[in-house]
Design an enzyme around this catalytic site. Structure first.
Site, PDB file in Angstrom:
ATOM      1  N   ASP A 134      -2.062  -1.369  -3.955  1.00 16.79           N
ATOM      2  CA  ASP A 134      -2.944  -0.566  -4.610  1.00 16.79           C
ATOM      3  C   ASP A 134      -1.664   0.111  -5.749  1.00 16.79           C
ATOM      4  O   ASP A 134      -2.153   0.764  -5.833  1.00 16.79           O
ATOM      5  CB  ASP A 134      -2.941   0.587  -3.962  1.00 16.79           C
ATOM      6  CG  ASP A 134      -2.319   0.844  -2.949  1.00 16.79           C
ATOM      7  OD1 ASP A 134      -0.866   0.754  -3.529  1.00 16.79           O
ATOM      8  OD2 ASP A 134      -2.399   1.897  -2.039  1.00 16.79           O
ATOM      9  N   LEU A 176       1.041  -1.008  -0.353  1.00 14.27           N
ATOM     10  CA  LEU A 176       0.003   0.521  -0.035  1.00 14.27           C
ATOM     11  C   LEU A 176       0.700   1.371  -0.035  1.00 14.27           C
ATOM     12  O   LEU A 176       2.025   0.974   0.729  1.00 14.27           O
ATOM     13  CB  LEU A 176      -0.971   0.005   0.922  1.00 14.27           C
ATOM     14  CG  LEU A 176      -1.994  -1.071   1.392  1.00 14.27           C
ATOM     15  CD1 LEU A 176      -3.040  -0.864   3.077  1.00 14.27           C
ATOM     16  CD2 LEU A 176      -3.213  -1.250   0.269  1.00 14.27           C
ATOM     17  N   HIS A 177       0.683   2.510  -0.839  1.00 15.15           N
ATOM     18  CA  HIS A 177       1.310   3.454  -1.308  1.00 15.15           C
ATOM     19  C   HIS A 177       0.664   4.094  -1.089  1.00 15.15           C
ATOM     20  O   HIS A 177       0.925   5.944  -1.364  1.00 15.15           O
ATOM     21  CB  HIS A 177       2.916   3.256  -1.874  1.00 15.15           C
ATOM     22  CG  HIS A 177       2.168   3.575  -3.415  1.00 15.15           C
ATOM     23  ND1 HIS A 177       1.819   1.903  -4.123  1.00 15.15           N
ATOM     24  CD2 HIS A 177       2.519   4.411  -3.528  1.00 15.15           C
ATOM     25  CE1 HIS A 177       1.510   2.341  -4.671  1.00 15.15           C
ATOM     26  NE2 HIS A 177       2.127   3.648  -5.403  1.00 15.15           N
ATOM     27  N   ARG A 178      -0.890   4.379  -1.807  1.00 13.64           N
ATOM     28  CA  ARG A 178      -1.584   5.698  -2.257  1.00 13.64           C
ATOM     29  C   ARG A 178      -1.736   6.487  -0.857  1.00 13.64           C
ATOM     30  O   ARG A 178      -2.203   5.935  -0.383  1.00 13.64           O
ATOM     31  CB  ARG A 178      -1.882   5.370  -2.997  1.00 13.64           C
ATOM     32  CG  ARG A 178      -1.427   4.101  -4.397  1.00 13.64           C
ATOM     33  CD  ARG A 178      -3.103   4.107  -5.844  1.00 13.64           C
ATOM     34  NE  ARG A 178      -2.459   3.320  -7.114  1.00 13.64           N
ATOM     35  CZ  ARG A 178      -1.497   4.142  -7.543  1.00 13.64           C
ATOM     36  NH1 ARG A 178      -1.105   5.382  -7.423  1.00 13.64           N
ATOM     37  NH2 ARG A 178      -0.615   3.325  -9.231  1.00 13.64           N
ATOM     38  N   PRO A 179      -1.417   7.445  -1.554  1.00  9.79           N
ATOM     39  CA  PRO A 179      -2.157   8.828   0.037  1.00  9.79           C
ATOM     40  C   PRO A 179      -3.799   8.639  -0.162  1.00  9.79           C
ATOM     41  O   PRO A 179      -4.227   8.634   1.445  1.00  9.79           O
ATOM     42  CB  PRO A 179      -1.772   9.941  -1.027  1.00  9.79           C
ATOM     43  CG  PRO A 179      -1.277   9.874  -1.915  1.00  9.79           C
ATOM     44  CD  PRO A 179      -1.188   8.757  -2.668  1.00  9.79           C
TER      45      PRO A 179
END
Length: 364
Positions: A283, A209-212
């Site tokens: 994501d 997971l990394h999306r804002p």
């Protein structure tokens, strides 16, 4: 023909490596083509950059612009200023950009303002979500590109709807899959152990997971993690943590017995982990392509995707960002009812030679 290849961030390296190999193969049989590799320095962490050059056999870049860091605007400006100097010192016939990172857009604009032809590899993909910086990068790049190398018929149609002439659209396949297939026998076991025991194939999940939209809001991230932990039913969840996400997780104190944080992994180690996973929860867009080719179930924690072929023809499902959606998908997976997916046209490991062949036809 002189061609300048641009690589800026981790996703670019997997896409550029087979193109370099194909150019070298063409040169070996006397074709009039040579390249200059420019690394913009957008990603400069060893694990996010250097190790990919080593593992994938990418030669040392001819130039590193060292334009990493700063805000989106600062980084874009730094890349443009330094890439302009690069092109003025080292004239080229064509600038080839890949993917959708800041470097892709910045170098395309710079090249076109210097009247240099631009070709875009992985052109035409769209999420239609302008909250994503990558979508803006894609749209701007494709608005000024001369020739478009595409991964799917969906991308072709997106370009046609934007008025791009058929003769400038070249459906060639996916260079990231070239890299994956070329390295499938070279994948490296990261030798991760859970409670002193090695991970057994198909007994664990991989999470990224990394999306804002997923990691910046504390309660949302807590709810997502809780839903994932419940749905994975105590089975190990291995989370190679992006630096951005690690900071948030540390602040929130998110810990579960089954959840195992690991540092970012190199390309060969990460894909070994994916290949042997029960499923991947992510994501990321690129990972959904790799899981499709490897036949690994994939749950995408996003409300849209620029790679719909991984859903219609592959092993990916678009779960959405509502934590309540996760449980039913994981229940389906645990019951053994996940779709199998199939082959996607031209994702066959031969995309880069098709690209180089077309470049020679267009610009020699």
């Amino acid at each position: 023909m002189k061609i300048t290849l641009v690589a800026g961030a981790r996703p670019n390296f997997m896409k550029i490596a087979p193109i370099i190999n194909a150019i070298n193969a063409a040169k070996d049989v006397g074709k009039p083509i040579e390249f200059r590799l420019v690394h913009t320095g957008q990603h400069y962490d060893k694990k996010m950059s250097g190790s990919f050059f080593e593992e994938l056999g990418i030669p040392e870049p001819h130039a590193n612009l060292e334009a990493g860091g700063g805000t989106q605007a600062e980084q874009t400006a730094n890349i443009m200023v330094r890439f302009e100097q690069e092109l003025l010192k080292n004239p080229t016939d064509v600038v080839l950009v890949v993917g959708d990172v800041t470097s892709t857009m910045a170098c395309s604009i710079t090249a076109k303002k210097l009247q240099v032809a631009v070709v875009h590899v992985e052109a035409g993909i769209r999420s239609w979500d302008l909250s994503m910086p990558e979508e803006i990068n894609r749209m701007v790049t494709d608005s000024i590109t001369d020739h478009f190398f595409t991964t799917s018929e969906i991308a072709n149609e997106n370009l046609r709807k934007n008025g791009v002439e058929e003769e400038r659209i070249h459906f060639v396949g996916n260079t990231m899959i070239d890299t994956l297939l070329a390295n499938m026998d070279r994948l490296v076991d990261p030798e991760l152990a859970i409670a002193g025991e090695p991970l057994m194939p198909k007994s664990y999940f991989v999470l990224t997971l990394h999306r804002p939209a997923n990691v910046d809001e504390e309660q949302k991230l807590k709810d997502l993690m809780a839903a994932i932990m419940e749905g994975t039913q105590g089975q190990p969840v291995v989370f190679p943590v992006h630096p951005r996400t690690a900071k948030t997780l540390q602040q929130l104190g998110i810990r579960y017995e089954q959840l195992h944080y690991v540092e970012p992994l190199s390309y060969l180690r990460f894909n070994y982990l994916v290949k042997n996973a029960k499923a991947v929860i992510t994501d990321s867009g690129g990972i959904t392509e790799e899981t499709t080719v490897m036949g690994v179930p994939c749950l995408t924690i996003r409300d849209n995707t620029e790679r719909p072929e991984t859903i219609t023809m592959g092993t990916n499902e678009l779960v959405g960002t509502n934590p309540e959606n996760i449980g039913p998908y994981l229940e389906k997976l645990q019951k053994g009812e996940w779709k199998k997916g199939g082959d996607i046209p031209l994702w066959d490991g031969k995309t880069a030679p098709r690209i180089v062949g077309k470049l020679l036809e267009l610009y020699s």
